[in-house]
Design a protein around this motif. Structure first.
Motif, PDB file in Angstrom:
ATOM      1  N   VAL A 281       0.839  -1.205   0.000  1.00  0.00           N
ATOM      2  CA  VAL A 281       0.000   0.000   0.000  1.00  0.00           C
ATOM      3  C   VAL A 281       0.870   1.250   0.000  1.00  0.00           C
ATOM      4  CG1 VAL A 281      -1.620   1.353   1.404  1.00  0.00           C
ATOM      5  CG2 VAL A 281      -2.018  -1.087   1.024  1.00  0.00           C
ATOM      6  N   TRP A 282       1.893   1.270   0.854  1.00  0.00           N
ATOM      7  CA  TRP A 282       2.794   2.426   0.887  1.00  0.00           C
ATOM      8  C   TRP A 282       3.451   2.644  -0.471  1.00  0.00           C
ATOM      9  CZ3 TRP A 282       1.860   5.802   4.222  1.00  0.00           C
ATOM     10  CH2 TRP A 282       1.758   5.574   5.599  1.00  0.00           C
ATOM     11  N   ALA A 283       3.943   1.575  -1.070  1.00  0.00           N
ATOM     12  CA  ALA A 283       4.634   1.696  -2.355  1.00  0.00           C
ATOM     13  C   ALA A 283       3.702   2.221  -3.435  1.00  0.00           C
ATOM     14  CB  ALA A 283       5.224   0.347  -2.765  1.00  0.00           C
ATOM     15  N   GLN A 284       2.454   1.774  -3.425  1.00  0.00           N
ATOM     16  CA  GLN A 284       1.507   2.234  -4.447  1.00  0.00           C
ATOM     17  C   GLN A 284       1.255   3.730  -4.330  1.00  0.00           C
ATOM     18  OE1 GLN A 284       0.439   0.256  -6.978  1.00  0.00           O
ATOM     19  NE2 GLN A 284      -0.256   2.228  -7.803  1.00  0.00           N
ATOM     20  N   ARG A 285       1.299   4.259  -3.128  1.00  0.00           N
ATOM     21  CA  ARG A 285       1.100   5.699  -2.967  1.00  0.00           C
ATOM     22  C   ARG A 285       2.220   6.487  -3.643  1.00  0.00           C
ATOM     23  NH1 ARG A 285      -1.702   6.462   3.045  1.00  0.00           N
ATOM     24  NH2 ARG A 285      -3.270   4.838   2.701  1.00  0.00           N
ATOM     25  N   VAL A 286       3.426   5.957  -3.588  1.00  0.00           N
ATOM     26  CA  VAL A 286       4.527   6.610  -4.300  1.00  0.00           C
ATOM     27  C   VAL A 286       4.340   6.463  -5.808  1.00  0.00           C
ATOM     28  CG1 VAL A 286       7.019   6.587  -4.711  1.00  0.00           C
ATOM     29  CG2 VAL A 286       6.134   6.320  -2.390  1.00  0.00           C
ATOM     30  N   ARG A 287       3.984   5.282  -6.265  1.00  0.00           N
ATOM     31  CA  ARG A 287       3.775   5.088  -7.708  1.00  0.00           C
ATOM     32  C   ARG A 287       2.678   6.019  -8.237  1.00  0.00           C
ATOM     33  NH1 ARG A 287       3.905  -0.519  -6.030  1.00  0.00           N
ATOM     34  NH2 ARG A 287       5.991  -1.394  -6.418  1.00  0.00           N
ATOM     35  N   ASP A 288       1.658   6.240  -7.435  1.00  0.00           N
ATOM     36  CA  ASP A 288       0.559   7.105  -7.860  1.00  0.00           C
ATOM     37  C   ASP A 288       0.974   8.565  -7.964  1.00  0.00           C
ATOM     38  OD1 ASP A 288      -1.115   4.913  -7.948  1.00  0.00           O
ATOM     39  OD2 ASP A 288      -2.037   5.296  -5.994  1.00  0.00           O
ATOM     40  N   ALA A 289       2.083   8.931  -7.330  1.00  0.00           N
ATOM     41  CA  ALA A 289       2.541  10.320  -7.386  1.00  0.00           C
ATOM     42  C   ALA A 289       3.059  10.692  -8.771  1.00  0.00           C
ATOM     43  CB  ALA A 289       3.635  10.556  -6.344  1.00  0.00           C
ATOM     44  N   TYR A 290       3.530   9.700  -9.517  1.00  0.00           N
ATOM     45  CA  TYR A 290       4.042   9.940 -10.874  1.00  0.00           C
ATOM     46  C   TYR A 290       3.798   8.655 -11.657  1.00  0.00           C
ATOM     47  CZ  TYR A 290       7.371  11.526 -14.506  1.00  0.00           C
ATOM     48  OH  TYR A 290       7.960  11.912 -15.696  1.00  0.00           O
ATOM     49  N   PRO A 291       2.549   8.404 -12.075  1.00  0.00           N
ATOM     50  CA  PRO A 291       2.164   7.089 -12.612  1.00  0.00           C
ATOM     51  C   PRO A 291       2.939   6.648 -13.842  1.00  0.00           C
ATOM     52  CG  PRO A 291       0.227   8.389 -12.069  1.00  0.00           C
ATOM     53  CD  PRO A 291       1.400   9.309 -11.953  1.00  0.00           C
ATOM     54  N   SER A 292       3.433   7.574 -14.648  1.00  0.00           N
ATOM     55  CA  SER A 292       4.141   7.180 -15.870  1.00  0.00           C
ATOM     56  C   SER A 292       5.598   6.814 -15.621  1.00  0.00           C
ATOM     57  CB  SER A 292       4.070   8.313 -16.907  1.00  0.00           C
ATOM     58  OG  SER A 292       4.723   9.482 -16.429  1.00  0.00           O
TER      59      SER A 292
END
Length: 505
Positions: free
Chosen positions: A224-235
């Motif tokens: 969950v934590w990691a996905q929040r970072v990925r969502d910050a710059y999805p590309s």
């Protein structure tokens, strides 16, 4: 942590004198929050003591559009190499760029190791306690507010001073440490590494308040934590910045649990286990130093747990090669010279980003040879000289098989997992990890429910002590027991609920 800002416009060029303008009216709720935060001890830092001999900083009045209305200062050593590295430093609440430059020890290592220092500064016009607004979506998203202003400072340093964009780093204390997490998450294409001191994981306030993030802290899974970072710059597809975490083990304001959550967030991003590959003691106070190694042997994540100190930047005043900083100003605590170790972690001492793992090569041919509702069987090509193996599921070490194949059991039906494996030598040192393989169990996926905390308790998926709600089975803290906090709960197995991320079916 008020979100109030001053109007944008031309900034004063007078050194070390921030432009102050009368605040605009605040909403009652924001005013109340600011007063509450001040009541807990200056939010994340205490008052500053009178200044001693000040480090000379250059004020940069025009470094870009500056949507976050921040101030920029530069410390430029007398001698710099061509295309020098850049370290962006972010102060704590109630502090300033000058206070951080004078006490943190960073300028001493800029002189010794030849890098440019950029000090970003916020003011009481942005936040009543002079905190970076790490908790506000208007400031912690790519291309917006304070995050965009700090990114513009890094770009200015590269263009105006001929700095090396590939060697741009960021570090900060407390609110500045939390803002360091923001910069690494939102601009992984800009910052090669960062160091968070007494800070928090990125986007902690997505589903709870800033005070709850600080203490008692928020427990989320690494995924969950990691996905929040990925969502910050999805590309963005990588590589991810490297991260050093520094935290006092007696911190009462931003509790040490946040060091674990930061570790979970960034080891998961790097596909690593939450078990350190190496643990040693460093410095005069025997700080616990944990290293988490990437597949190429570099230290992708490190965690430094400083014994016996509270909330602040660890410094070690003196003239020795490993000493730095000053005490006597609030939140600079005599213990270990963190600036020495941080700039080493950045590779600015010429030693590179860290030693490698054992010498055994990565296993090849990792593949799933069988699956059912609750298990996955894996096999791989044996490595000559291996005493045994380390198997990782979703970045976490789960087993030490003597040899392939290995059956991983106790999984939930209809769930997907990523596996890697490494060979270990007779001394127990793991070698390079294999290429990952993604595998899904058979059967129906877990059931999920999204509702506010009051509804979750009424439905029997959570319990309450009258103040907070807790997921039934896992006992994860869901925050205040009311109709305003909403969570998605996943049930797997029956009767066991966990707080789920965006990927919940």
């Amino acid at each position: 942590m008020s979100s109030h800002r001053r109007p944008s416009g031309t900034q004063s060029a007078v050194p070390r004198e921030p432009l102050r303008r009368p605040p605009r009216p605040r909403r009652a709720l924001v005013r109340l929050l600011a007063l509450v935060l001040l009541a807990v001890g200056g939010v994340l830092a205490g008052p500053a003591s009178p200044a001693r001999a000040a480090v000379s900083l250059e004020r940069i009045a025009d470094f870009g559009a500056n949507p976050g209305t921040l101030n920029m200062y530069v410390y430029r050593p007398a001698t710099l190499p061509a295309r020098p590295p850049v370290v962006v430093a972010l102060h704590g609440c109630t502090q300033s760029a000058q206070i951080y430059a004078d006490n943190s020890g960073l300028t001493e290592f800029a002189d010794r190791r030849g890098f440019l220092l950029v000090f970003a500064e916020t003011t009481s016009a942005n936040n009543i306690s002079q905190c970076f607004n790490w908790f506000q979506s208007t400031d912690n998203r790519r291309g917006q507010g304070e995050a965009a202003s700090i990114r513009q400072m890094a770009a200015y340093a590269a263009s105006a001073y001929g700095a090396d964009p590939a060697r741009t780093f960021v570090t900060g204390l407390s609110a500045g440490g939390a803002m360091t997490s923001v910069m690494l998450a939102t601009y992984p294409d800009v910052f090669a590494a960062g160091a968070v001191i007494a800070g928090l994981p990125y986007d902690c306030t997505k589903d709870t308040g800033a005070l709850a993030c600080m203490s008692p802290g928020v427990d989320r899974s690494p995924a969950v934590w990691a996905q929040r970072v990925r969502d910050a710059y999805p590309s963005w597809t990588g590589p991810w910045p490297r991260l050093a975490v520094w935290h006092g083990d007696q911190d009462p304001k931003v509790v040490p649990r946040n060091a674990d959550e930061l570790r979970d967030q960034w080891t998961a991003l790097h596909g690593l286990t939450t078990t350190p590959d190496r643990t040693t003691s460093i410095g005069p106070d025997a700080t616990r130093h944990e290293e988490y190694l990437a597949g190429d042997g570099t230290v992708a994540v490190e965690v430094n747990r400083v014994p016996g100190i509270g909330h602040g930047t660890p410094v070690d005043p003196g003239t020795g090669p490993g000493q730095c900083g000053r005490t006597g100003t609030a939140n600079f605590i005599a213990s270990i010279c963190s600036s020495d170790w941080i700039t080493r972690f950045f590779g600015l001492d010429g030693a590179g980003p860290g030693p490698g793992p054992g010498t055994l090569p990565a296993p090849t041919g990792l593949a799933a040879t069988g699956t059912d509702d609750t298990s996955v069987t894996l096999s791989w090509t044996p490595v000559p000289g291996a005493a045994d193996y380390v198997l990782y599921r979703d970045g976490t070490q789960v087993a030490n098989p003597a040899a392939p194949p290995y059956k991983d059991t106790g999984l939930a039906p209809g769930t997907s997992h990523t596996y890697t494996v490494a060979a270990r030598d007779g001394a127990g040192t793991a070698g390079v990890r294999s290429a990952p393989v993604a595998v899904s169990t058979t059967g129906a996926a877990a059931a999920c429910w999204t509702a506010n905390n009051y509804q979750q308790v009424r439905a029997g998926r959570a319990t309450t002590d009258g103040s907070h709600a807790y997921a039934k089975g896992s006992h994860q803290d869901m925050g205040l027991y009311n109709v305003f906090v909403t969570h998605t709960l996943k049930e797997a197995p029956a009767g066991y609920f966990v707080i789920a991320g965006a990927g919940c079916p």
